[in-house]
Design a protein around this motif. Structure first.
Motif, PDB file in Angstrom:
ATOM      1  N   GLY A 274      14.477   9.296   0.608  1.00  0.00           N
ATOM      2  CA  GLY A 274      13.661   8.278   1.240  1.00  0.00           C
ATOM      3  C   GLY A 274      13.479   7.072   0.359  1.00  0.00           C
ATOM      4  N   THR A 275      12.737   6.093   0.887  1.00  0.00           N
ATOM      5  CA  THR A 275      12.467   4.844   0.183  1.00  0.00           C
ATOM      6  C   THR A 275      10.966   4.744  -0.068  1.00  0.00           C
ATOM      7  OG1 THR A 275      14.304   3.825   1.370  1.00  0.00           O
ATOM      8  CG2 THR A 275      12.750   2.343   0.288  1.00  0.00           C
ATOM      9  N   ILE A 276      10.596   4.381  -1.269  1.00  0.00           N
ATOM     10  CA  ILE A 276       9.190   4.250  -1.606  1.00  0.00           C
ATOM     11  C   ILE A 276       8.612   3.037  -0.889  1.00  0.00           C
ATOM     12  CG2 ILE A 276       7.539   3.783  -3.456  1.00  0.00           C
ATOM     13  CD1 ILE A 276       9.355   5.336  -5.331  1.00  0.00           C
ATOM     14  N   VAL A 277       7.523   3.265  -0.147  1.00  0.00           N
ATOM     15  CA  VAL A 277       6.854   2.199   0.586  1.00  0.00           C
ATOM     16  C   VAL A 277       5.675   1.670  -0.226  1.00  0.00           C
ATOM     17  CG1 VAL A 277       5.604   1.618   2.698  1.00  0.00           C
ATOM     18  CG2 VAL A 277       7.554   3.165   2.797  1.00  0.00           C
ATOM     19  N   LYS A 278       4.844   2.586  -0.745  1.00  0.00           N
ATOM     20  CA  LYS A 278       3.728   2.158  -1.589  1.00  0.00           C
ATOM     21  C   LYS A 278       3.223   3.333  -2.398  1.00  0.00           C
ATOM     22  CE  LYS A 278      -0.531   2.819   0.971  1.00  0.00           C
ATOM     23  NZ  LYS A 278      -1.719   2.202   1.494  1.00  0.00           N
ATOM     24  N   PHE A 279       2.423   3.010  -3.411  1.00  0.00           N
ATOM     25  CA  PHE A 279       1.822   4.010  -4.278  1.00  0.00           C
ATOM     26  C   PHE A 279       0.360   4.159  -3.905  1.00  0.00           C
ATOM     27  CE2 PHE A 279       5.436   2.350  -6.585  1.00  0.00           C
ATOM     28  CZ  PHE A 279       6.027   3.506  -7.063  1.00  0.00           C
ATOM     29  N   GLY A 280      -0.096   5.402  -3.753  1.00  0.00           N
ATOM     30  CA  GLY A 280      -1.481   5.675  -3.392  1.00  0.00           C
ATOM     31  C   GLY A 280      -2.256   6.233  -4.561  1.00  0.00           C
ATOM     32  N   GLU A 281      -3.495   6.677  -4.264  1.00  0.00           N
ATOM     33  CA  GLU A 281      -4.319   7.273  -5.305  1.00  0.00           C
ATOM     34  C   GLU A 281      -3.868   8.701  -5.581  1.00  0.00           C
ATOM     35  OE1 GLU A 281      -6.514   6.554  -2.295  1.00  0.00           O
ATOM     36  OE2 GLU A 281      -6.330   4.434  -2.765  1.00  0.00           O
ATOM     37  N   ASP A 282      -4.380   9.250  -6.652  1.00  0.00           N
ATOM     38  CA  ASP A 282      -4.135  10.651  -7.033  1.00  0.00           C
ATOM     39  C   ASP A 282      -2.652  10.966  -7.178  1.00  0.00           C
ATOM     40  OD1 ASP A 282      -6.895  11.071  -6.907  1.00  0.00           O
ATOM     41  OD2 ASP A 282      -6.800  11.672  -4.800  1.00  0.00           O
ATOM     42  N   ASN A 283      -1.885  10.037  -7.739  1.00  0.00           N
ATOM     43  CA  ASN A 283      -0.446  10.243  -7.977  1.00  0.00           C
ATOM     44  C   ASN A 283       0.333  10.558  -6.712  1.00  0.00           C
ATOM     45  OD1 ASN A 283      -0.301   9.677 -10.732  1.00  0.00           O
ATOM     46  ND2 ASN A 283      -1.033  11.719 -11.244  1.00  0.00           N
ATOM     47  N   ARG A 284      -0.085   9.999  -5.588  1.00  0.00           N
ATOM     48  CA  ARG A 284       0.654  10.161  -4.340  1.00  0.00           C
ATOM     49  C   ARG A 284       1.524   8.928  -4.110  1.00  0.00           C
ATOM     50  NH1 ARG A 284      -3.405  11.793   0.272  1.00  0.00           N
ATOM     51  NH2 ARG A 284      -4.943  10.750  -1.012  1.00  0.00           N
ATOM     52  N   VAL A 285       2.645   9.149  -3.462  1.00  0.00           N
ATOM     53  CA  VAL A 285       3.581   8.078  -3.155  1.00  0.00           C
ATOM     54  C   VAL A 285       3.898   8.154  -1.667  1.00  0.00           C
ATOM     55  CG1 VAL A 285       5.861   7.120  -3.662  1.00  0.00           C
ATOM     56  CG2 VAL A 285       4.588   8.271  -5.457  1.00  0.00           C
ATOM     57  N   LYS A 286       3.850   7.015  -0.983  1.00  0.00           N
ATOM     58  CA  LYS A 286       4.204   6.960   0.431  1.00  0.00           C
ATOM     59  C   LYS A 286       5.695   6.656   0.509  1.00  0.00           C
ATOM     60  CE  LYS A 286       2.556   5.050   4.787  1.00  0.00           C
ATOM     61  NZ  LYS A 286       1.600   4.117   5.410  1.00  0.00           N
ATOM     62  N   VAL A 287       6.429   7.554   1.172  1.00  0.00           N
ATOM     63  CA  VAL A 287       7.889   7.456   1.233  1.00  0.00           C
ATOM     64  C   VAL A 287       8.313   7.423   2.692  1.00  0.00           C
ATOM     65  CG1 VAL A 287      10.054   8.602   0.623  1.00  0.00           C
ATOM     66  CG2 VAL A 287       8.124   8.707  -0.935  1.00  0.00           C
ATOM     67  N   ARG A 288       9.211   6.468   3.015  1.00  0.00           N
ATOM     68  CA  ARG A 288       9.786   6.400   4.361  1.00  0.00           C
ATOM     69  C   ARG A 288      11.051   7.244   4.336  1.00  0.00           C
ATOM     70  NH1 ARG A 288      13.626   2.925   6.172  1.00  0.00           N
ATOM     71  NH2 ARG A 288      13.165   1.475   4.500  1.00  0.00           N
ATOM     72  N   ILE A 289      11.074   8.299   5.171  1.00  0.00           N
ATOM     73  CA  ILE A 289      12.231   9.199   5.192  1.00  0.00           C
ATOM     74  C   ILE A 289      13.117   8.979   6.409  1.00  0.00           C
ATOM     75  CG2 ILE A 289      11.172  10.970   3.756  1.00  0.00           C
ATOM     76  CD1 ILE A 289      10.509  12.522   6.288  1.00  0.00           C
ATOM     77  N   ALA A 290      12.595   8.274   7.420  1.00  0.00           N
ATOM     78  CA  ALA A 290      13.373   7.944   8.614  1.00  0.00           C
ATOM     79  C   ALA A 290      12.690   6.748   9.275  1.00  0.00           C
ATOM     80  CB  ALA A 290      13.432   9.126   9.576  1.00  0.00           C
TER      81      ALA A 290
END
Length: 114
Positions: free
Chosen positions: A70-86
């Motif tokens: 996937g492609t990283i969309v944004k970084f969130g709190e608590d070491n989470r990463v928002k990823v677009r997979i489709a």
């Protein structure tokens, strides 16, 4: 009955220290080889993984431990990463679940060939 004789050490006392060195040499050598073949490469791999996770940025193509790309969309709190997979599908994953950056996707390869 037989006569029992007591054993005597060497008069100079050198046998004890040489025997100690000879007894400790194999375990020390085994640990050294183990360090070179197992511990050191693992430390290097861990250091590279930590550096890669620290250098991630929005738009990077990544692979997760579950095998998703996937492609990283944004970084969130608590070491989470928002990823677009489709298309229209985004998920939050732990930053530590990212195993590596992908050099080039099939979409990028298609756009280069056209």
């Amino acid at each position: 009955m037989g006569i029992a004789y007591a054993q005597q050490g060497t008069p100079t006392g050198e046998g004890g220290s040489a025997g100690l060195i000879a007894a400790l040499a194999p375990p020390v050598l085994i640990f050294f080889v183990f360090y070179l073949l197992m511990i050191r490469p693992q430390q290097k791999k861990t250091r590279e993984q930590k550096e890669m996770l620290g250098n991630l940025k929005t738009g990077d193509q990544v692979e997760t431990t579950g095998g998703l790309y996937g492609t990283i969309v944004k970084f969130g709190e608590d070491n989470r990463v928002k990823v677009r997979i489709a298309e229209n599908v985004t998920v939050f994953i732990a930053r530590s679940a990212i195993t590596g950056k992908v050099a080039e996707t099939t979409e990028a390869a298609k756009s280069k060939s056209e």
